[in-house]
Motif scaffolding. Sequence first.
Motif, PDB file in Angstrom:
ATOM      1  N   GLN A  54       1.349   6.128   6.612  1.00 40.54           N
ATOM      2  CA  GLN A  54       1.281   5.456   5.315  1.00 40.54           C
ATOM      3  C   GLN A  54       0.025   4.617   5.122  1.00 40.54           C
ATOM      4  O   GLN A  54      -0.412   4.401   3.995  1.00 40.54           O
ATOM      5  CB  GLN A  54       2.515   4.572   5.133  1.00 40.54           C
ATOM      6  N   ASP A 214       6.431  -2.620  -3.287  1.00 43.26           N
ATOM      7  CA  ASP A 214       5.718  -1.348  -3.154  1.00 43.26           C
ATOM      8  C   ASP A 214       5.990  -0.708  -1.797  1.00 43.26           C
ATOM      9  O   ASP A 214       5.947   0.508  -1.659  1.00 43.26           O
ATOM     10  CB  ASP A 214       4.208  -1.558  -3.317  1.00 43.26           C
ATOM     11  N   LEU A 215       6.241  -1.557  -0.808  1.00 47.06           N
ATOM     12  CA  LEU A 215       6.578  -1.085   0.537  1.00 47.06           C
ATOM     13  C   LEU A 215       7.693  -1.967   1.081  1.00 47.06           C
ATOM     14  O   LEU A 215       7.557  -3.196   1.107  1.00 47.06           O
ATOM     15  CB  LEU A 215       5.362  -1.135   1.460  1.00 47.06           C
ATOM     16  N   LEU A 225      11.736   2.780   6.268  1.00 51.84           N
ATOM     17  CA  LEU A 225      10.621   2.430   5.390  1.00 51.84           C
ATOM     18  C   LEU A 225      10.780   3.135   4.049  1.00 51.84           C
ATOM     19  O   LEU A 225      11.181   4.299   4.001  1.00 51.84           O
ATOM     20  CB  LEU A 225       9.297   2.864   6.039  1.00 51.84           C
ATOM     21  N   VAL A 227       8.430   3.609   0.400  1.00 55.07           N
ATOM     22  CA  VAL A 227       7.113   3.369  -0.193  1.00 55.07           C
ATOM     23  C   VAL A 227       7.062   3.979  -1.591  1.00 55.07           C
ATOM     24  O   VAL A 227       7.462   5.133  -1.787  1.00 55.07           O
ATOM     25  CB  VAL A 227       5.988   3.978   0.668  1.00 55.07           C
ATOM     26  N   LYS A 232      -0.368   3.004  -4.252  1.00 53.36           N
ATOM     27  CA  LYS A 232      -1.586   3.109  -3.451  1.00 53.36           C
ATOM     28  C   LYS A 232      -2.786   3.382  -4.354  1.00 53.36           C
ATOM     29  O   LYS A 232      -2.657   4.043  -5.388  1.00 53.36           O
ATOM     30  CB  LYS A 232      -1.443   4.228  -2.419  1.00 53.36           C
TER      31      LYS A 232
END
Length: 341
Positions: A54, A214-215, A225, A227, A232
């Motif tokens: 990521q 966002d994460l 996780l 995302v 990005k």
Amino acid sequence: MQDVLIIGTGMAATALANTLADKARVTLIEKSRGFGGRMATRRREGFEFDHGAQFFTARSQAFQQFLTRPVEGACIAEWQPRLTTLEAGRAPYKREWFEPHFVAAPSMNSLCKESLKALEGNITIHLGCEVGPLEKIDSGDAPFRWRVFPKQTDDQREILGEFDWVLSTAPSAQTSTLFANTNFSHLTRLHDAKHLPCFSLMLGLNAPPKLNFDLATVKESSIALIVANASKPRRGATHSLLVHSDNRWALENFDADRAEIEQQLIDASCSLLELDAASIVHSDLHGWRYAKTEVPADEDFLLDEESQLAACGDWCLGGRIEDAFLSGQRLGLSLVKLLNS
């Protein structure tokens, strides 16, 4: 000049190729159709997902210098996502990063792809071809070479080439299989390095998800996780969510039915995010068998001068993208000394 084969096109292979390109005749062979290894991006039905690594950091001077070169510098951007931690039964809590984090742009495979393409004319690249058996050619009158065959071919006479050196940047278990019938002196070290798997769930939504992050790092869950891919830099404005499973959960379930795994992760994602399953218009699952280094080799690289074989990768030093770069570059520099001796 000697002929050198590099197996892979990920970050370790990219570092190797950049170090050796003007010192040897370099060929890279990659089993996938694209560049980057686990710095991977998938596009499906208008959605885009970085479904492998990521982000990355750059702590060493060597990696920082590489990333500031013109070609490579144009392929990266700092990412400053809104960070949170999710845990069942607790309110989400924010956290911060205390060093710059980067992504390749416009997709995670861009860094390796553009860096290697800049070497065209000095290197040869074959995509979509998996290396199989190695056969030692030793006439007795000249230095031996390795004849390399593709994996699972019906035509046993077909060869990929003959090389003085074979350098593998594949995970340790795959390299161990590749070198099994050679006299590679570090087979035990390859066996000792261990990896953990991971599932990547890719969700395409029909509307922007209502997220306050966002994460997100997730605790005590089958998910590790989450995302929001569009957060990005230089990504398309698609409503794409990338979900990584917990590594231990993936280890326990890696051989289970993939449709069941996908549904379990979808259900867990919807529960965590209070997401309406009807908003999911695309889903896909990818299993990474060698996603995370559990036990590193604790060596910069593994080099056997007598057999003219070597291995490198993130698993040598720890598991980060920068580890892959340093392992590949250091192997390349050591090999340059041998080629010049």
